[in-house]
Design a protein around this motif. Structure first.
Motif, short mmCIF file in Angstrom:
data_model
loop_
_atom_site.label_atom_id
_atom_site.label_comp_id
_atom_site.label_asym_id
_atom_site.label_seq_id
_atom_site.Cartn_x
_atom_site.Cartn_y
_atom_site.Cartn_z
N ILE A 1 26.12 62.93 42.82
CA ILE A 1 24.94 62.22 43.32
C ILE A 1 23.78 63.20 43.30
O ILE A 1 23.88 64.29 43.86
CB ILE A 1 25.18 61.68 44.74
N TYR A 2 22.69 62.85 42.66
CA TYR A 2 21.57 63.77 42.50
C TYR A 2 20.25 63.02 42.68
O TYR A 2 20.21 61.78 42.58
CB TYR A 2 21.62 64.43 41.12
N PRO A 3 19.16 63.74 42.96
CA PRO A 3 17.85 63.08 43.12
C PRO A 3 17.47 62.31 41.86
O PRO A 3 17.68 62.79 40.74
CB PRO A 3 16.89 64.25 43.38
N SER A 4 16.91 61.16 42.06
CA SER A 4 16.60 60.28 40.92
C SER A 4 15.53 60.85 39.99
O SER A 4 15.39 60.39 38.86
CB SER A 4 16.15 58.91 41.44
N SER A 5 14.78 61.86 40.45
CA SER A 5 13.74 62.44 39.61
C SER A 5 14.31 63.39 38.56
O SER A 5 13.61 63.76 37.62
CB SER A 5 12.72 63.19 40.48
N LEU A 6 15.57 63.81 38.72
CA LEU A 6 16.17 64.74 37.78
C LEU A 6 16.77 64.01 36.58
O LEU A 6 17.19 62.86 36.69
CB LEU A 6 17.27 65.56 38.47
N ASN A 7 16.81 64.71 35.47
CA ASN A 7 17.41 64.17 34.26
C ASN A 7 18.93 64.33 34.32
O ASN A 7 19.43 65.38 34.73
CB ASN A 7 16.84 64.89 33.04
N ALA A 8 19.65 63.29 33.91
CA ALA A 8 21.11 63.33 33.98
C ALA A 8 21.69 64.45 33.12
O ALA A 8 22.69 65.08 33.49
CB ALA A 8 21.69 61.98 33.55
N ARG A 9 21.07 64.71 31.99
CA ARG A 9 21.56 65.78 31.12
C ARG A 9 21.42 67.14 31.79
O ARG A 9 22.29 68.01 31.65
CB ARG A 9 20.79 65.76 29.80
N LEU A 10 20.34 67.34 32.53
CA LEU A 10 20.14 68.59 33.25
C LEU A 10 21.19 68.77 34.34
O LEU A 10 21.71 69.87 34.55
CB LEU A 10 18.74 68.62 33.87
N VAL A 11 21.54 67.69 35.02
CA VAL A 11 22.56 67.74 36.06
C VAL A 11 23.91 68.11 35.47
O VAL A 11 24.64 68.95 36.01
CB VAL A 11 22.64 66.39 36.80
N ARG A 12 24.25 67.49 34.36
CA ARG A 12 25.53 67.78 33.70
C ARG A 12 25.57 69.22 33.20
O ARG A 12 26.59 69.90 33.28
CB ARG A 12 25.76 66.80 32.55
N ARG A 13 24.43 69.70 32.70
CA ARG A 13 24.36 71.07 32.21
C ARG A 13 24.53 72.06 33.36
O ARG A 13 25.18 73.09 33.22
CB ARG A 13 23.02 71.29 31.52
N ARG A 14 23.94 71.73 34.51
CA ARG A 14 24.07 72.60 35.68
C ARG A 14 25.52 72.64 36.17
O ARG A 14 26.03 73.70 36.55
CB ARG A 14 23.16 72.09 36.80
N LEU B 1 41.03 55.51 30.50
CA LEU B 1 41.04 56.07 31.84
C LEU B 1 39.65 56.13 32.45
O LEU B 1 39.49 56.52 33.59
CB LEU B 1 41.65 57.48 31.82
N GLY B 2 38.63 55.76 31.68
CA GLY B 2 37.28 55.80 32.18
C GLY B 2 36.65 57.16 31.95
O GLY B 2 37.32 58.12 31.57
N PRO B 3 35.35 57.27 32.14
CA PRO B 3 34.66 58.54 31.92
C PRO B 3 35.10 59.60 32.92
O PRO B 3 35.37 59.30 34.07
CB PRO B 3 33.18 58.17 32.12
N PRO B 4 35.19 60.87 32.48
CA PRO B 4 35.64 61.93 33.38
C PRO B 4 34.60 62.33 34.42
O PRO B 4 34.92 63.02 35.37
CB PRO B 4 35.95 63.09 32.43
N TRP B 5 33.36 61.94 34.23
CA TRP B 5 32.36 62.21 35.25
C TRP B 5 31.39 61.03 35.38
O TRP B 5 31.12 60.32 34.43
CB TRP B 5 31.59 63.50 34.97
N VAL B 6 30.91 60.85 36.58
CA VAL B 6 29.96 59.78 36.88
C VAL B 6 28.73 60.41 37.52
O VAL B 6 28.83 61.09 38.53
CB VAL B 6 30.57 58.72 37.83
N LEU B 7 27.59 60.21 36.91
CA LEU B 7 26.33 60.74 37.42
C LEU B 7 25.57 59.61 38.08
O LEU B 7 25.24 58.61 37.44
CB LEU B 7 25.51 61.35 36.28
N GLN B 8 25.29 59.78 39.36
CA GLN B 8 24.68 58.70 40.14
C GLN B 8 23.35 59.15 40.73
O GLN B 8 23.32 59.88 41.72
CB GLN B 8 25.63 58.25 41.25
N PRO B 9 22.22 58.75 40.15
CA PRO B 9 20.92 59.10 40.72
C PRO B 9 20.70 58.37 42.04
O PRO B 9 21.08 57.21 42.19
CB PRO B 9 19.93 58.63 39.65
N SER B 10 20.12 59.07 42.99
CA SER B 10 19.94 58.50 44.32
C SER B 10 18.47 58.58 44.74
O SER B 10 17.91 59.67 44.87
CB SER B 10 20.81 59.25 45.33
N LYS B 11 17.87 57.42 44.95
CA LYS B 11 16.50 57.37 45.45
C LYS B 11 16.45 57.82 46.91
O LYS B 11 15.47 58.43 47.35
CB LYS B 11 15.97 55.94 45.32
N GLU B 12 17.52 57.54 47.64
CA GLU B 12 17.58 57.95 49.05
C GLU B 12 17.56 59.46 49.18
O GLU B 12 16.85 60.02 50.03
CB GLU B 12 18.85 57.38 49.70
#
Length: 210
Positions: free
Chosen positions: A51-64, A159-170
């Motif tokens: 779960i990450y801030p919605s302003s961040l790019n999903a690719r950046l989160v995965r890279r981190r 089996l589904g994706p090994p990771w789920v990236l969920q942007p959070s406005k909250e």
């Protein structure tokens, strides 16, 4: 070892065992939160949800996340072998008429680094599908999922994706209350931990280590 630690915890105040217990707590407080995180990733873990801030790019989160796994693998592999090499040296203190504190501490650190190393390997395996497929899922704010699959036939893994990236406005709104100079203060960290059921002390320690 757990039984001996419990005995130290119950020792009377001011006793040698009580002081030994206090020393152990101070040493444990120096363990980095990233190590605790990697140790929590066992071989039974099949999916990572971030779960990450919605302003961040999903690719950046995965890279981190990949950076944390690679860095953890390198560091804990080095410290694991270093701790193993110290075990024979610290075992020599057993001849002294005192508890062999250095040996048990090095033994604990060896086991801790080994678990963090295995956690890093597991996280890397989840982030880098060895079969040649790269599945990911990004959950939008409305709850819908956008999946990506670069496999040859274009079908999703059963089996589904090994990771789920969920942007959070909250989470984004909570972080926006921070001061530009002070960054994320203790009050904001506490609110985030309450909202997402996190350990406040671990998060604060991780923030201070950055």
């Amino acid at each position: 070892m757990n039984r001996a630690w419990a005995g130290l915890e119950k020792a009377p105040d001011g006793s040698f065992k009580n002081k030994l217990y206090g020393l152990g707590l101070r040493l444990l407080s120096r363990v980095k939160p990233s190590e605790i995180f990697l140790k929590s990733i066992s071989k039974e873990v099949t999916k990572v949800e971030v779960i990450y801030p919605s302003s961040l790019n999903a690719r950046l989160v995965r890279r981190r996340l990949r950076h944390i796994a690679v860095r953890g693998f390198v560091i804990h592999k080095r410290y694991f072998y270093g701790s193993v090499s110290l075990l024979p040296i610290t075992s020599a203190f057993a001849v002294l008429p005192l508890p062999n504190i250095p040996f048990f501490w090095i033994l604990f650190r060896t086991y801790s680094h080994w678990r963090a190393l295995k956690g890093s390997e597991r996280l890397l395996r989840l982030l880098s599908d060895c079969s040649g497929k790269r599945n990911s899922s990004v959950v939008a704010e409305n709850g819908s999922k956008s999946s990506h699959d670069s496999s040859e036939n274009g079908t999703h893994n059963s089996l589904g994706p090994p990771w789920v990236l969920q942007p959070s406005k909250e989470l984004e709104n909570l972080l926006q209350h921070g001061d530009a100079h002070d960054g994320v203060n203790k009050c904001i960290v506490s609110n985030i931990c309450k909202t997402f059921d996190l350990n406040t002390m671990d998060v604060l320690k991780y923030r201070d280590s950055m």
